[in-house]
Design a protein around this motif. Structure first.
Motif, short mmCIF file in Angstrom:
data_model
loop_
_atom_site.label_atom_id
_atom_site.label_comp_id
_atom_site.label_asym_id
_atom_site.label_seq_id
_atom_site.Cartn_x
_atom_site.Cartn_y
_atom_site.Cartn_z
N LEU A 15 0.84 -1.20 0.00
CA LEU A 15 0.00 0.00 0.00
C LEU A 15 0.87 1.25 0.00
N ASP A 16 1.96 1.21 0.76
CA ASP A 16 2.87 2.36 0.81
C ASP A 16 3.53 2.61 -0.54
N GLU A 17 3.82 1.52 -1.27
CA GLU A 17 4.46 1.64 -2.58
C GLU A 17 3.46 2.02 -3.66
N GLY A 18 2.17 1.94 -3.32
CA GLY A 18 1.15 2.20 -4.32
C GLY A 18 1.00 1.05 -5.31
N ARG A 19 1.37 -0.14 -4.87
CA ARG A 19 1.25 -1.31 -5.74
C ARG A 19 -0.21 -1.55 -6.10
N GLU A 20 -0.46 -1.83 -7.35
CA GLU A 20 -1.83 -2.02 -7.80
C GLU A 20 -2.31 -3.41 -7.42
N ALA A 21 -3.19 -3.46 -6.43
CA ALA A 21 -3.79 -4.73 -6.02
C ALA A 21 -5.24 -4.45 -5.66
N ALA A 22 -6.08 -5.45 -5.89
CA ALA A 22 -7.49 -5.32 -5.53
C ALA A 22 -7.66 -5.90 -4.13
N ASP A 25 -12.98 -7.31 0.82
CA ASP A 25 -13.34 -7.58 2.21
C ASP A 25 -14.61 -8.40 2.21
N ILE A 26 -14.55 -9.61 2.76
CA ILE A 26 -15.72 -10.50 2.70
C ILE A 26 -16.50 -10.53 4.02
N ARG A 27 -16.21 -9.61 4.92
CA ARG A 27 -16.96 -9.57 6.18
C ARG A 27 -18.38 -9.04 5.94
N ASP A 28 -19.22 -9.12 6.95
CA ASP A 28 -20.61 -8.68 6.79
C ASP A 28 -20.68 -7.16 6.60
N PRO A 29 -21.79 -6.67 6.02
CA PRO A 29 -21.89 -5.23 5.69
C PRO A 29 -21.69 -4.32 6.89
N MET A 30 -22.22 -4.69 8.05
CA MET A 30 -22.10 -3.85 9.24
C MET A 30 -20.65 -3.71 9.67
N SER A 31 -19.93 -4.82 9.71
CA SER A 31 -18.52 -4.79 10.11
C SER A 31 -17.70 -3.96 9.14
N TYR A 32 -17.98 -4.13 7.85
CA TYR A 32 -17.26 -3.37 6.83
C TYR A 32 -17.54 -1.88 7.00
N ALA A 33 -18.80 -1.52 7.25
CA ALA A 33 -19.18 -0.11 7.41
C ALA A 33 -18.49 0.50 8.63
N GLN A 34 -18.28 -0.29 9.67
CA GLN A 34 -17.66 0.22 10.90
C GLN A 34 -16.16 0.44 10.74
N GLY A 35 -15.55 -0.24 9.79
CA GLY A 35 -14.13 -0.05 9.54
C GLY A 35 -13.57 -1.06 8.58
N HIS A 36 -12.71 -0.57 7.67
CA HIS A 36 -12.07 -1.48 6.71
C HIS A 36 -10.74 -0.87 6.27
N ILE A 37 -9.94 -1.68 5.61
CA ILE A 37 -8.65 -1.20 5.11
C ILE A 37 -8.93 -0.22 3.96
N PRO A 38 -8.33 0.97 4.01
CA PRO A 38 -8.58 1.95 2.95
C PRO A 38 -8.32 1.36 1.56
N ARG A 99 -2.66 -3.51 14.54
CA ARG A 99 -1.34 -2.97 14.21
C ARG A 99 -1.39 -1.58 13.60
N HIS A 100 -2.48 -1.27 12.90
CA HIS A 100 -2.57 0.00 12.17
C HIS A 100 -3.89 0.70 12.44
N PRO A 101 -4.16 1.07 13.70
CA PRO A 101 -5.45 1.72 14.00
C PRO A 101 -5.64 3.03 13.23
N ASP A 102 -4.53 3.62 12.81
CA ASP A 102 -4.60 4.88 12.05
C ASP A 102 -4.88 4.65 10.56
N ARG A 103 -4.88 3.38 10.15
CA ARG A 103 -5.11 3.07 8.74
C ARG A 103 -6.37 2.23 8.58
N VAL A 104 -7.46 2.76 9.17
CA VAL A 104 -8.76 2.12 9.08
C VAL A 104 -9.74 3.18 8.62
N GLU A 105 -10.54 2.85 7.64
CA GLU A 105 -11.51 3.77 7.06
C GLU A 105 -12.92 3.32 7.45
N ALA A 106 -13.76 4.26 7.83
CA ALA A 106 -15.13 3.90 8.16
C ALA A 106 -16.09 4.49 7.15
#
Length: 106
Positions: A15-22, A25-38, A99-106
């Motif tokens: 992610l830091d290198e900007g590598r192109e990867a898809a 996230d297969i968690r449930d919608p509520m969990s994803y909405a509460q936080g996911h990897i940017p 490990r990365h609480p600052d790198r979570v998007e809600a």
């Protein structure tokens, strides 16, 4: 074709290198909405067809779940659909958030 395991530090480096990867996230919608990897998108049975249709086979795909268990089955299935580079994130979103609480998007 099978999937590979990916650890959190490697994903962070990608992610830091900007590598192109898809990131999917297969968690449930509520969990994803509460936080996911940017940059990740939620993937479920309804959206997987569109995802496969628009994702080049050679693009690396990283599957994220809660703890890195169910992502293994999903990664194996995606690899079976013709994607050439599929990873299951070891430790899942739980470990990422720890490990990365600052790198979570809600």
């Amino acid at each position: 074709m099978s999937f590979q395991h990916l650890d959190i530090p490697t994903l962070q480096a990608w992610l830091d290198e900007g590598r192109e990867a898809a990131l999917v996230d297969i968690r449930d919608p509520m969990s994803y909405a509460q936080g996911h990897i940017p940059g990740s998108r939620r993937l479920d049975n309804d959206s997987v067809g569109a995802f496969l249709g628009e994702t080049p086979a050679e693009r690396p795909v990283v599957v994220v779940c809660y703890h890195g268990h169910s992502s293994q089955q999903a990664a194996a299935w995606l690899a079976g659909q013709g994607l050439s580079e599929v990873y299951s994130l070891d430790g899942g979103f739980t470990e990422w958030q720890l490990r990365h609480p600052d790198r979570v998007e809600a």
